[in-house]
Design a protein around this motif. Structure first.
Motif, PDB file in Angstrom:
ATOM      1  N   TRP A 259      24.926   0.170   8.885  1.00 12.76           N
ATOM      2  CA  TRP A 259      24.761   0.397  10.633  1.00 12.76           C
ATOM      3  C   TRP A 259      23.835   1.514  11.456  1.00 12.76           C
TER       4      TRP A 259
ATOM      5  N   ARG B  72      13.993  -1.687  13.252  1.00  9.84           N
ATOM      6  CA  ARG B  72      12.996  -1.972  11.938  1.00  9.84           C
ATOM      7  C   ARG B  72      13.276  -3.938  12.308  1.00  9.84           C
ATOM      8  N   SER B  73      14.212  -4.555  12.222  1.00 15.76           N
ATOM      9  CA  SER B  73      14.561  -6.470  13.233  1.00 15.76           C
ATOM     10  C   SER B  73      13.452  -6.255  13.644  1.00 15.76           C
ATOM     11  N   LEU B  74      13.113  -5.112  14.945  1.00 12.15           N
ATOM     12  CA  LEU B  74      12.811  -5.551  15.654  1.00 12.15           C
ATOM     13  C   LEU B  74      11.361  -5.256  16.158  1.00 12.15           C
ATOM     14  N   GLU B  75      10.531  -3.998  14.655  1.00  9.19           N
ATOM     15  CA  GLU B  75       9.287  -3.534  14.505  1.00  9.19           C
ATOM     16  C   GLU B  75       9.146  -4.874  13.830  1.00  9.19           C
ATOM     17  N   ASN B  76       9.634  -6.331  13.197  1.00  9.68           N
ATOM     18  CA  ASN B  76       9.392  -7.003  12.261  1.00  9.68           C
ATOM     19  C   ASN B  76       9.393  -8.047  13.180  1.00  9.68           C
ATOM     20  N   GLY B  77      10.301  -8.389  13.829  1.00  7.91           N
ATOM     21  CA  GLY B  77       9.760  -9.528  14.994  1.00  7.91           C
ATOM     22  C   GLY B  77       8.525  -9.412  15.624  1.00  7.91           C
TER      23      GLY B  77
ATOM     24  N   ASP C  15      17.933   0.054  12.198  1.00  9.69           N
ATOM     25  CA  ASP C  15      18.190  -1.724  12.163  1.00  9.69           C
ATOM     26  C   ASP C  15      17.659  -1.962  12.751  1.00  9.69           C
ATOM     27  N   TYR C  16      18.062  -2.404  13.944  1.00  9.92           N
ATOM     28  CA  TYR C  16      17.762  -2.807  15.258  1.00  9.92           C
ATOM     29  C   TYR C  16      16.352  -2.681  15.279  1.00  9.92           C
TER      30      TYR C  16
END
Length: 188
Positions: free
Chosen positions: A148, A155-160, A152-153
């Motif tokens: 956690w 990266r997730s936003l960046e991928n989106g 991670d958040y």
């Protein structure tokens, strides 16, 4: 006269073809520049966010991250829990708990307790500090990982954001050939 007309038509066709190629090159250059600007802007925004979050990390934030991590351990789904449990049983080395900051004894104890309770065993762990984890904690053992972190958040936003930008580029690429076809089929 026919010969002159044919030369004039050939010259006109060559000029149209050259103009079309030039337009395609300009569109391609503009598209490449837009993509490069988007990528660079995205990279800069996320780099700034990571830096700001790292600078804002405080002891109370670190304590809260430890609470979130132990809660995540206790609420793992069956498949993830089975994977970690199997990795813990077959590991020849202690599991490694990495964090972006030095964990105080109370937090180390809380993580140890959560692991022991979650896996109904005395789990051997080693603690390490890893500043590259942007405000986060991770457990790795024998090829398995649970983590956690704020990263991670991000990266997730960046991928989106990357997916949205890729989707936006697809219609532009499809639109270009239609425009070219219209240009090439203009009456002469």
């Amino acid at each position: 006269m026919l010969h002159g007309q044919r030369l004039l038509d050939d010259a006109r066709k060559a000029a149209d073809a050259l103009s079309t190629k030039r337009q395609e090159a300009l569109r391609s250059d503009a598209n490449n520049l837009n993509q490069a600007i988007r990528r660079r802007t995205q990279q800069e925004v996320f780099a700034i966010a990571r830096k700001a979050l790292t600078d804002l990390a405080t002891t109370s934030l670190e304590e809260r991250m430890c609470e979130v991590f132990t809660r995540r351990l206790r609420t793992m789904d069956g498949k993830a829990k089975e994977g970690i449990a199997a990795a813990l049983k077959t590991a020849s080395e202690p599991a490694v708990v990495r964090s972006a900051f030095d964990l105080p004894a109370a937090q180390r104890g809380a993580i140890q307790k959560a692991l022991n309770e979650t896996f109904s065993a005395e789990v051997h762990i080693r603690f390490e500090t890893a500043p590259d984890l942007v405000s986060g904690i991770e457990l790795t053992t024998n090829g398995q990982k649970i983590a956690w972190s704020i990263a991670d958040y991000l990266r997730s936003l960046e991928n989106g954001v990357s997916e949205v930008l890729k989707e936006k580029d697809i219609p532009e690429a499809k639109a270009a050939p239609q425009t070219e076809a219209k240009t090439a089929s203009k009456p002469k």
